[in-house]
Design a protein around this motif. Structure first.
Motif, PDB file in Angstrom:
ATOM      1  N   TYR A  12       0.797  -1.132  -0.109  1.00  0.00           N
ATOM      2  CA  TYR A  12      -0.071   0.083   0.042  1.00  0.00           C
ATOM      3  C   TYR A  12       0.812   1.102   0.054  1.00  0.00           C
ATOM      4  N   SER A  13       0.566   2.198  -1.098  1.00  0.00           N
ATOM      5  CA  SER A  13       1.546   3.411  -1.226  1.00  0.00           C
ATOM      6  C   SER A  13       0.302   4.433  -1.495  1.00  0.00           C
ATOM      7  N   ALA A  14       0.910   5.766  -1.529  1.00  0.00           N
ATOM      8  CA  ALA A  14       0.274   6.823  -1.944  1.00  0.00           C
ATOM      9  C   ALA A  14       0.056   7.299  -3.334  1.00  0.00           C
ATOM     10  N   GLY A  15      -1.089   7.386  -3.561  1.00  0.00           N
ATOM     11  CA  GLY A  15      -1.204   7.808  -4.928  1.00  0.00           C
ATOM     12  C   GLY A  15      -1.891   9.433  -5.206  1.00  0.00           C
ATOM     13  N   VAL A  16      -1.749   9.992  -6.226  1.00  0.00           N
ATOM     14  CA  VAL A  16      -2.386  11.325  -6.648  1.00  0.00           C
ATOM     15  C   VAL A  16      -3.370  11.053  -7.615  1.00  0.00           C
ATOM     16  N   VAL A  17      -4.550  11.373  -7.146  1.00  0.00           N
ATOM     17  CA  VAL A  17      -5.915  11.254  -8.131  1.00  0.00           C
ATOM     18  C   VAL A  17      -5.921  12.311  -9.166  1.00  0.00           C
ATOM     19  N   THR A  18      -5.912  11.849 -10.530  1.00  0.00           N
ATOM     20  CA  THR A  18      -5.726  12.963 -11.348  1.00  0.00           C
ATOM     21  C   THR A  18      -6.895  12.825 -12.450  1.00  0.00           C
ATOM     22  N   GLU A  19      -6.872  13.453 -13.513  1.00  0.00           N
ATOM     23  CA  GLU A  19      -8.050  13.185 -14.675  1.00  0.00           C
ATOM     24  C   GLU A  19      -7.540  12.040 -15.455  1.00  0.00           C
ATOM     25  N   MET A  20      -6.401  11.725 -15.533  1.00  0.00           N
ATOM     26  CA  MET A  20      -5.774  10.730 -15.970  1.00  0.00           C
ATOM     27  C   MET A  20      -5.682   9.285 -15.289  1.00  0.00           C
ATOM     28  N   GLY A  21      -6.095   9.448 -13.995  1.00  0.00           N
ATOM     29  CA  GLY A  21      -6.270   8.105 -13.165  1.00  0.00           C
ATOM     30  C   GLY A  21      -5.173   8.331 -11.969  1.00  0.00           C
ATOM     31  N   LYS A  26       5.389   6.655  -6.122  1.00  0.00           N
ATOM     32  CA  LYS A  26       6.748   6.049  -6.425  1.00  0.00           C
ATOM     33  C   LYS A  26       7.024   6.244  -7.658  1.00  0.00           C
ATOM     34  N   SER A  27       6.069   6.391  -8.769  1.00  0.00           N
ATOM     35  CA  SER A  27       6.550   6.748 -10.042  1.00  0.00           C
ATOM     36  C   SER A  27       7.174   8.131 -10.318  1.00  0.00           C
ATOM     37  N   LEU A  28       6.822   8.877  -9.372  1.00  0.00           N
ATOM     38  CA  LEU A  28       7.256  10.299  -9.449  1.00  0.00           C
ATOM     39  C   LEU A  28       8.596  10.287  -8.430  1.00  0.00           C
ATOM     40  N   GLY A  29       9.203   9.337  -8.054  1.00  0.00           N
ATOM     41  CA  GLY A  29      10.246   9.224  -7.314  1.00  0.00           C
ATOM     42  C   GLY A  29      10.269   9.314  -5.683  1.00  0.00           C
ATOM     43  N   PHE A  30       9.102   8.929  -5.264  1.00  0.00           N
ATOM     44  CA  PHE A  30       8.726   9.229  -3.811  1.00  0.00           C
ATOM     45  C   PHE A  30       8.275   7.742  -3.237  1.00  0.00           C
ATOM     46  N   LEU A  50       4.732  15.925 -10.502  1.00  0.00           N
ATOM     47  CA  LEU A  50       3.810  15.398 -11.214  1.00  0.00           C
ATOM     48  C   LEU A  50       3.598  16.160 -12.632  1.00  0.00           C
ATOM     49  N   THR A  51       4.074  17.642 -12.271  1.00  0.00           N
ATOM     50  CA  THR A  51       3.683  18.441 -13.470  1.00  0.00           C
ATOM     51  C   THR A  51       4.950  18.303 -14.863  1.00  0.00           C
ATOM     52  N   GLU A  52       6.125  18.023 -14.059  1.00  0.00           N
ATOM     53  CA  GLU A  52       7.305  17.948 -14.721  1.00  0.00           C
ATOM     54  C   GLU A  52       7.257  16.498 -15.685  1.00  0.00           C
ATOM     55  N   LEU A  53       6.770  15.677 -15.102  1.00  0.00           N
ATOM     56  CA  LEU A  53       6.655  14.041 -15.513  1.00  0.00           C
ATOM     57  C   LEU A  53       5.571  13.880 -16.403  1.00  0.00           C
ATOM     58  N   ASN A  54       4.444  14.210 -15.725  1.00  0.00           N
ATOM     59  CA  ASN A  54       3.117  14.007 -16.587  1.00  0.00           C
ATOM     60  C   ASN A  54       2.868  12.605 -16.713  1.00  0.00           C
ATOM     61  N   PRO A  55       2.943  11.570 -15.839  1.00  0.00           N
ATOM     62  CA  PRO A  55       3.051  10.104 -15.986  1.00  0.00           C
ATOM     63  C   PRO A  55       1.563   9.622 -16.303  1.00  0.00           C
ATOM     64  N   ASP A  56       1.359   8.397 -16.719  1.00  0.00           N
ATOM     65  CA  ASP A  56       0.247   7.770 -16.944  1.00  0.00           C
ATOM     66  C   ASP A  56      -0.253   7.553 -15.569  1.00  0.00           C
ATOM     67  N   GLY A  57      -1.760   7.495 -15.386  1.00  0.00           N
ATOM     68  CA  GLY A  57      -2.433   6.859 -14.044  1.00  0.00           C
ATOM     69  C   GLY A  57      -2.789   5.548 -14.413  1.00  0.00           C
ATOM     70  N   ILE A  58      -3.276   4.948 -13.294  1.00  0.00           N
ATOM     71  CA  ILE A  58      -4.100   3.749 -13.116  1.00  0.00           C
ATOM     72  C   ILE A  58      -5.589   3.845 -13.008  1.00  0.00           C
ATOM     73  N   SER A  59      -6.557   3.170 -13.660  1.00  0.00           N
ATOM     74  CA  SER A  59      -7.823   3.635 -13.547  1.00  0.00           C
ATOM     75  C   SER A  59      -8.283   3.381 -12.152  1.00  0.00           C
ATOM     76  N   PRO A  60      -9.070   4.384 -11.552  1.00  0.00           N
ATOM     77  CA  PRO A  60      -9.464   4.237 -10.226  1.00  0.00           C
ATOM     78  C   PRO A  60     -10.630   3.100  -9.994  1.00  0.00           C
ATOM     79  N   GLU A  61     -11.243   2.529 -10.889  1.00  0.00           N
ATOM     80  CA  GLU A  61     -12.027   1.210 -10.780  1.00  0.00           C
ATOM     81  C   GLU A  61     -11.273   0.302 -10.512  1.00  0.00           C
ATOM     82  N   LYS A  62     -10.030   0.006 -10.971  1.00  0.00           N
ATOM     83  CA  LYS A  62      -9.182  -0.948 -10.889  1.00  0.00           C
ATOM     84  C   LYS A  62      -8.432  -1.037  -9.653  1.00  0.00           C
ATOM     85  N   ALA A  63      -8.480   0.021  -8.855  1.00  0.00           N
ATOM     86  CA  ALA A  63      -7.383  -0.004  -7.675  1.00  0.00           C
ATOM     87  C   ALA A  63      -8.031  -0.724  -6.677  1.00  0.00           C
ATOM     88  N   GLU A  64      -7.127  -1.097  -5.658  1.00  0.00           N
ATOM     89  CA  GLU A  64      -7.694  -1.805  -4.246  1.00  0.00           C
ATOM     90  C   GLU A  64      -7.087  -0.857  -3.304  1.00  0.00           C
TER      91      GLU A  64
END
Length: 280
Positions: A12-21, A26-30, A50-64
């Motif tokens: 279990y880790s932290a995630g940022v909820v964006t329009e892209m998921g 961790k994908s941002l280096g934290f 988040l602004t600089e890397l603009n990574p892809d997100g994971i669907s909220p419907e698939k998240a545990e």
């Protein structure tokens, strides 16, 4: 900004909820939990990455999802909506009414919550929940906003049979998983609890509570300030701020249909998220 705790890369880790998921921090280096973010003040660095890397997100419907924070305290305020005090035959309190829940009450969205067979009168309570941002001990009302990190959604599940056996409510409030909360935390800069944010509870798809956060008797700043005079609040602690009218207890005797196994309860607050739990 919205944050959540979810299962990523085996833990279990932290995630940022964006329009892209949901973007794992961790994908941002934290390598941080939500509570770590609150304690360390890393939010600005995460926003920048988040602004600089603009990574892809994971669907909220698939998240545990996991627990929103690693809360040390679950503090609750009772009878804090005028409409709820009226429906239950009480009067608006002059001072906040506090009770607590144990840590094993906290559970995430989609958790199946057991209703023990030895009690009967189970009830829902849709609530706005304050997420404490830093250590608060005897803080003023004027400064209290500085000690709030953000807000989330909670359901103060209650066993009314045993809640009122005495003047102490704990026995009706602290059964395992009786504090479903989340799944998202919205930071305080993106949510104003003093305006009319709808707070809704649905039981099996039917709306049973429909109030707004502006009906609170004691606002969030007042609650944090007052509570900090008695409880040393810590980052990640959660304060449940009371429920609007519409609970089962508020209905006339003889018409109350208590929660039962198989029921599905949803709590939604505009601008934050919707919490789902099934009762078993």
């Amino acid at each position: 900004m919205k944050l959540c705790t979810f299962l990523y890369d085996g833990e279990y880790s932290a995630g940022v909820v964006t329009e892209m998921g949901i973007v794992p921090v961790k994908s941002l280096g934290f390598d941080l939990t939500v509570t770590d973010i609150i304690r360390t003040g890393a939010l600005k660095e995460i926003e920048k990455a988040l602004t600089e890397l603009n990574p892809d997100g994971i669907s909220p419907e698939k998240a545990e999802y996991g627990n929103v924070t690693e809360a040390g305290k679950l503090l609750c305020v009772g009878l804090n909506y005028n409409s709820h005090a009226e429906e239950t035959g009480g009067t608006a309190p002059k001072y906040p009414v506090y009770f607590s829940k144990f840590n094993d009450c906290l559970c995430p969205t989609n958790t199946k919550v057991e209703l023990p067979e030895w009690q009967r009168c189970y009830d829902y309570e849709a609530e706005l929940v304050i997420v404490v941002g830093k250590t608060a001990w005897h803080v003023s009302e004027e400064d209290a906003e500085d000690y709030i990190f953000g807000y989330t959604v909670g359901n103060d599940l209650s066993a009314r049979d045993c809640q009122f056996l005495s003047n102490q409510w704990l026995s009706g409030k602290s059964m395992p998983n009786f504090a479903p909360t989340g799944p998202y935390i919205v930071t305080k800069d993106a949510f104003d609890p003093t305006v009319k944010n709808r707070i809704i509870c649905r039981l099996n798809g039917e709306t049973v509570q429909d109030g707004d956060t502006s009906d609170m008797i004691f606002n969030c700043r007042q609650i944090v300030s007052n509570a900090s005079k008695y409880f040393k609040l810590q980052p990640g602690d959660l304060i449940y701020t009371g429920t609007p009218a519409g609970v089962i207890l508020g209905k006339p005797k003889g018409t109350r249909v208590w929660l039962k196994k198989g029921d599905r309860v949803e709590v939604e607050i505009e601008g934050i998220c919707t919490l789902y739990n099934e009762l078993i």
